[in-house]
Enzyme design. Structure first.
Site, PDB file in Angstrom:
ATOM      1  CD  GLU A 429      -2.751  -0.564  -0.330  1.00 33.97           C
ATOM      2  OE1 GLU A 429      -3.050  -1.685  -0.838  1.00 33.97           O
ATOM      3  OE2 GLU A 429      -2.998   0.473  -0.798  1.00 33.97           O
TER       4      GLU A 429
HETATM    5  C1  LIG Z   1       2.665  -9.808   0.098  1.00 29.71           C
HETATM    6  C2  LIG Z   1       2.597  -8.605  -0.844  1.00 29.71           C
HETATM    7  C3  LIG Z   1       1.255  -8.239  -1.235  1.00 29.71           C
HETATM    8  C4  LIG Z   1       0.985  -7.258  -2.099  1.00 29.71           C
HETATM    9  N1  LIG Z   1      -0.408  -7.022  -2.803  1.00 29.71           N
HETATM   10  C5  LIG Z   1      -0.380  -6.355  -3.694  1.00 29.71           C
HETATM   11  C6  LIG Z   1      -1.672  -6.034  -4.372  1.00 29.71           C
HETATM   12  O1  LIG Z   1      -2.668  -6.671  -4.233  1.00 29.71           O
HETATM   13  N2  LIG Z   1      -1.703  -5.302  -5.505  1.00 29.71           N
HETATM   14  C7  LIG Z   1      -0.644  -4.592  -5.957  1.00 29.71           C
HETATM   15  O2  LIG Z   1      -0.910  -4.103  -6.962  1.00 29.71           O
HETATM   16  N3  LIG Z   1       0.526  -4.573  -5.379  1.00 29.71           N
HETATM   17  C8  LIG Z   1       0.733  -5.354  -4.271  1.00 29.71           C
HETATM   18  N4  LIG Z   1       1.988  -5.556  -3.781  1.00 29.71           N
HETATM   19  C9  LIG Z   1       3.034  -4.817  -4.212  1.00 29.71           C
HETATM   20  C10 LIG Z   1       3.404  -3.528  -3.332  1.00 29.71           C
HETATM   21  O3  LIG Z   1       2.448  -2.710  -3.037  1.00 29.71           O
HETATM   22  C11 LIG Z   1       4.790  -2.955  -3.518  1.00 29.71           C
HETATM   23  O4  LIG Z   1       5.832  -4.148  -3.263  1.00 29.71           O
HETATM   24  C12 LIG Z   1       5.310  -1.913  -2.911  1.00 29.71           C
HETATM   25  O5  LIG Z   1       4.428  -0.851  -3.337  1.00 29.71           O
HETATM   26  C13 LIG Z   1       6.643  -1.560  -3.217  1.00 29.71           C
HETATM   27  O6  LIG Z   1       7.060  -1.637  -4.449  1.00 29.71           O
HETATM   28  P1  LIG Z   1       8.336  -2.545  -5.074  1.00 29.71           P
HETATM   29  O7  LIG Z   1       8.293  -3.782  -4.355  1.00 29.71           O
HETATM   30  O8  LIG Z   1       8.554  -2.329  -6.502  1.00 29.71           O
HETATM   31  O9  LIG Z   1       9.616  -1.862  -4.403  1.00 29.71           O
HETATM   32  P2  LIG Z   1      10.396  -0.501  -4.858  1.00 29.71           P
HETATM   33  O10 LIG Z   1       9.342   0.418  -5.506  1.00 29.71           O
HETATM   34  O11 LIG Z   1      11.268  -1.282  -5.961  1.00 29.71           O
HETATM   35  O12 LIG Z   1      10.839   0.029  -3.682  1.00 29.71           O
HETATM   36  C14 LIG Z   1      12.215  -0.301  -3.306  1.00 29.71           C
HETATM   37  C15 LIG Z   1      12.749   0.730  -2.019  1.00 29.71           C
HETATM   38  O13 LIG Z   1      12.898   1.896  -2.616  1.00 29.71           O
HETATM   39  C16 LIG Z   1      12.195   2.882  -2.066  1.00 29.71           C
HETATM   40  N5  LIG Z   1      11.681   3.751  -3.118  1.00 29.71           N
HETATM   41  C17 LIG Z   1      11.215   3.412  -4.287  1.00 29.71           C
HETATM   42  N6  LIG Z   1      10.840   4.497  -4.907  1.00 29.71           N
HETATM   43  C18 LIG Z   1      11.432   5.719  -4.119  1.00 29.71           C
HETATM   44  C19 LIG Z   1      11.292   7.045  -4.153  1.00 29.71           C
HETATM   45  N7  LIG Z   1      10.760   7.877  -5.480  1.00 29.71           N
HETATM   46  N8  LIG Z   1      11.743   7.789  -3.377  1.00 29.71           N
HETATM   47  C20 LIG Z   1      12.277   7.038  -2.255  1.00 29.71           C
HETATM   48  N9  LIG Z   1      12.249   5.980  -2.048  1.00 29.71           N
HETATM   49  C21 LIG Z   1      11.912   4.968  -3.022  1.00 29.71           C
HETATM   50  C22 LIG Z   1      11.134   2.307  -1.123  1.00 29.71           C
HETATM   51  O14 LIG Z   1      10.511   3.032  -0.380  1.00 29.71           O
HETATM   52  C23 LIG Z   1      11.431   0.961  -0.957  1.00 29.71           C
HETATM   53  O15 LIG Z   1      12.328   0.955   0.380  1.00 29.71           O
HETATM   54  C24 LIG Z   1       2.241  -6.337  -2.689  1.00 29.71           C
HETATM   55  C25 LIG Z   1       3.386  -6.942  -2.313  1.00 29.71           C
HETATM   56  C26 LIG Z   1       3.597  -7.879  -1.284  1.00 29.71           C
HETATM   57  C27 LIG Z   1       4.953  -8.393  -0.976  1.00 29.71           C
END
Ligand SMILES: Cc1cc2nc3c(=O)[nH]c(=O)nc-3n(C[C@H](O)[C@H](O)[C@H](O)COP(=O)(O)OP(=O)(O)OC[C@H]3O[C@@H](n4cnc5c(N)ncnc54)[C@H](O)[C@@H]3O)c2cc1C
Length: 570
Positions: A429
């Protein structure tokens, strides 16, 4: 002892601390009579303790699995979900037109808190459906509403949210999924989505996906994204599940926690879908769902923290080890350090729950009155409720393991499951880093007006507590003055400097706000009872951290960028 619903704290907070009476006094929420509120809390508490909590371990030890393209859920989940749906618990806030009860989000948040504490993996299923219902109520055509809402509200079907793709996580604008018009008002949606929570289940007749994708003329970035409703089974003329749509679950993720919640990789191959809201305005429509879910996830953190606290407390009451300072209490709860851990855990749960419910009250008041002040307050509190609630979830669950000593590290006690389950909540989220950036940028685009209004309220609270509780009231007052000064300084910084201090700023704000709610609670308690004692713990032991955090907000980003990527790798 098994999970007990925290009814006494929920009632106390709603009626004496966060101002639920204002919500119940509005015409919009006239149904929320004292009798209804009490019946909802009591019955939800019973369901959480007697039906959901007993299946929590089975979800962990027997994860959801994929068999021939169908998700098979954990033992007991189908029955427990059936009880939730039969009791009308899936969507108590949904409008009466489609079978809902139209109750306030504050009440639903209290219910979500209890259901999450009892079984987080299963509670995710209705939480996402609730968000989808809200998005459809606000943005879908009347036809879509008539076909889908009654079955989502009854819980017969579940709703999902499909944003994430391998290259598009926090940066949703990088998504590549596409939607082509079919020429008959529907669209062919194609692409792969990852991490989709409850993307399929074997106990619901249909799964309805809300999918973000780009139309052929959609601009790059978030401005060109549209939202589509894509069902697993296309409803037939009578609205029942008919032909299978061209979408599938490719695989399930193996995860640290929430093993009972299937996290799906979804493939859409020209799947038939319908536009929700205007073309290219998908982010606005999806935000309705995400805002609701952000607060819901904050309360998931609170719920798991509550459950972890209860279990640690029970353990501390029975485990004996060494001679305690208090001869009347031979178990480890007689040791000062164990008391410190339990007291700070309990104080954090109270603060985070108060912030979450206060955010829900602001959202309800914004709906009921349309007032810009309530809207701004709700918007400001949402990232705080999400990030602080989930950080507390992890911190309290971790301390719960510590209280168990070695037994906390052994899976059979269940203490470790709370920690593993809670760990996802600061990530999904929108990560807590992204929440904090939202707070210091978008939520301060009003030149800090919403922040300063809250700060003023905390000052007035401290002022009025001075006579009855002079020392703790003074602490809250002083902390609030530091917060005011730090907020003024933050507003003079450029965005990179602000972002470098965003997480410490959010946490400091939450500590001050949480102390404000504790102070209010101590006053209601007459300044001498157990709530006043807990307030003293929160204000004397937790609040002082705010000054170190606020000091960090003034540093800016220069020191961080003085280290190059090569320096980090060295
Ligand atoms: C168990 C689980 C359930 C989930 N359920 C859903 C779902 O139902 N639907 C859905 O669509 N998604 C879902 N997600 C996805 C989830 O919302 C994302 O994993 C999350 O938004 C982070 O994206 P990412 O994993 O690509 O991490 P990244 O975006 O790659 O982030 C990696 C790190 O970089 C930081 N970061 C990234 N961009 C920036 C920025 N601009 N400035 C500063 N820091 C930054 C982040 O804070 C984090 O610490 C789920 C994930 C999991 C693991």
């Amino acid at each position: 002892m098994p999970y007990r619903a925290p009814l006494s704290d929920l009632r106390f907070l709603m009626h004496h601390v966060v101002g639920f009476a204002q919500v119940a006094a509005t015409g919009r929420f006239a149904e929320a009579t004292p009798e209804t509120v009490e019946a909802v809390l009591t019955e939800a508490g019973r369901l959480a303790a007697e039906v959901l909590a007993p299946v929590n371990r089975a979800g962990d030890t027997h994860p959801a699995r994929l068999e021939n393209g169908v998700v098979r859920t954990s033992p007991g989940y189908a029955e427990a979900y059936g009880a939730m749906a039969a009791g009308g618990w899936v969507a108590i806030t949904a409008g009466a037109d489609h079978g809902g009860m139209g109750l306030p989000l504050t009440l639903a948040s209290a219910v979500n808190d209890m259901f999450s504490g009892a079984c987080l993996s299963l509670q995710l299923n209705p939480l996402l459906t609730q968000g989808q219902i809200e998005a459809l109520e606000h943005h879908a055509s009347d036809d879509l509403k008539a076909t889908y809402l009654p079955k989502l509200v009854s819980g017969e079907w579940n709703g999902t949210m499909n944003l994430t793709e391998p290259q598009a996580g926090s940066d949703v604008g990088a998504l590549r999924s596409k939607a082509e018009p079919n020429g008959d008002g529907s669209y062919a949606v194609s692409g792969q989505k990852i991490y989709i929570t409850w993307g399929d289940s074997d106990f619901q007749a249909n799964t309805i996906h809300l999918v973000l994708a780009r139309l052929p003329d959609g601009a790059p970035g978030t401005a060109g994204i549209s939202l589509f409703l894509v069902p697993k089974f296309l409803p037939d003329a009578d609205g029942n599940p008919g032909a299978r749509n061209s979408l599938s679950v490719v695989s399930l993720e193996h995860k640290l926690g929430i093993h009972g919640s299937p996290t799906c990789v979804m493939q859409f191959d020209g799947a038939k879908g319908w536009l929700v809201g205007a073309p290219h305005k998908g982010m606005a429509a999806m935000f309705t769902m995400m805002n609701n879910a952000r607060l819901g996830v904050g309360l998931q953190g609170v719920g798991v923290a509550e459950a972890a606290y209860q279990q640690a407390c029970d353990y501390a009451m029975t485990r004996t080890q060494g001679r305690t300072a208090d001869p009347a209490t031979p178990s480890i709860i007689g040791h000062a350090d164990v008391r410190r851990m339990l007291a700070t855990m309990k104080a954090q749960v109270f603060s985070a729950r108060a912030i979450g419910l206060s955010c829900a009250v602001a959202i309800d008041m914004a709906y009921a009155t349309g007032d810009a002040g309530w809207k701004a307050r709700a918007a400001f509190l949402t990232p705080i409720a999400k990030a602080y609630g989930t950080d507390v979830g992890v911190a309290v669950a971790s301390e719960g393991v510590q209280i168990h000593g070695g037994m906390g590290f052994i899976e059979e006690t269940g203490a470790a499951q709370f920690l593993r389950d809670a760990r996802i909540t600061p990530i999904y989220e929108g990560t807590n880093g992204i929440q904090a950036m939202d707070l210091v940028a978008r939520k301060m685009a009003d030149n800090g007006e919403a922040a300063f209004r809250l700060i003023r309220e905390i000052e007035m609270g401290a002022q009025s507590a001075r006579a009855a509780l002079p020392d703790v009231a003074e602490d809250v007052w002083q902390a609030c003055e530091s917060l005011r000064e730090a907020t003024e300084a933050l507003l003079t910084q450029d965005l990179t400097d602000r972002f470098a201090g965003a997480v410490p700023y959010l946490r400091a704000f939450a500590l001050v706000l949480g102390s404000h709610f504790h102070l209010k609670s101590a006053l209601v308690d007459g300044g001498t009872g157990p709530r006043a004692a807990l307030a003293r713990v929160a204000i004397k032991r937790l609040l002082p951290e705010h000054s170190g955090l606020l000091a960090q907000t003034r540093i800016g980003a220069e020191d961080l960028y003085a280290l190059t990527p090569e320096d980090f790798a060295a």
